[in-house]
Design a protein around this motif. Structure first.
Motif, short mmCIF file in Angstrom:
data_model
loop_
_atom_site.label_atom_id
_atom_site.label_comp_id
_atom_site.label_asym_id
_atom_site.label_seq_id
_atom_site.Cartn_x
_atom_site.Cartn_y
_atom_site.Cartn_z
N HIS A 1 102.65 25.06 30.97
CA HIS A 1 101.44 25.45 31.69
C HIS A 1 101.73 26.07 33.05
N THR B 1 96.07 27.65 32.18
CA THR B 1 96.48 28.38 30.99
C THR B 1 97.94 28.08 30.73
N ALA C 1 93.94 28.74 26.99
CA ALA C 1 93.28 28.30 28.22
C ALA C 1 92.77 26.90 27.92
N GLN D 1 93.88 32.17 23.51
CA GLN D 1 93.54 33.39 24.26
C GLN D 1 93.82 34.62 23.45
#
Ligand SMILES: [Cu+2]
Length: 127
Positions: free
Chosen positions: A77, A60, A109, A127
């Motif tokens: 990330h 994510t 994600a 997300q």
């Protein structure tokens, strides 16, 4: 960050499994000694539906830049333990269509296929 040692280790593991000891066991088809070894290596490879040395991972992060022309997405990330990467900001290759679904600043994600120290995002979801 150049996790080349990991690539080398993976390559060594693949080589070792590719020339495993199975050829020394009695062959099912005595007439073709090399064939069982080849078949064995092929079935080992079949478990990995990706190029040799590539690792698939999920992570994510936050989108920090998108370059649709170059087919690149930059992601801040989280750590990716599959390849021993710490959290970082880096650019990944991505298919143009995939870049249409997200925008800079989105928390996402994503699935990524990593080869050496480069990666391609193969799926991404806000997300
Ligand atoms: Cu990274």
């Amino acid at each position: 960050m150049k996790p080349l040692y990991l690539t080398a280790a993976l390559a060594a593991a693949v080589l070792l499994s590719g020339c495993g000891k199975k050829a020394e066991t009695p062959a099912a088809e005595p007439s073709a000694a090399p064939a069982p070894a080849v078949a064995s290596a092929a079935s080992d490879m079949g478990k990995m539906d990706m190029p040799v040395g590539a690792t698939m991972a999920k992570s994510t992060g936050t989108v920090t830049a998108i370059d649709k022309v170059a087919g690149k997405i930059t992601l801040d990330h989280k750590a990716i333990p599959e390849v021993k990467w710490p959290a970082m900001t880096m650019a990944f290759a991505a298919k143009p269509a995939l870049l249409e679904s997200v925008a800079v600043g989105d928390k996402v994600a994503f699935d990524v296929t990593i080869t050496g120290n480069a990666g391609e995002v193969t799926a991404i979801k806000k997300q």
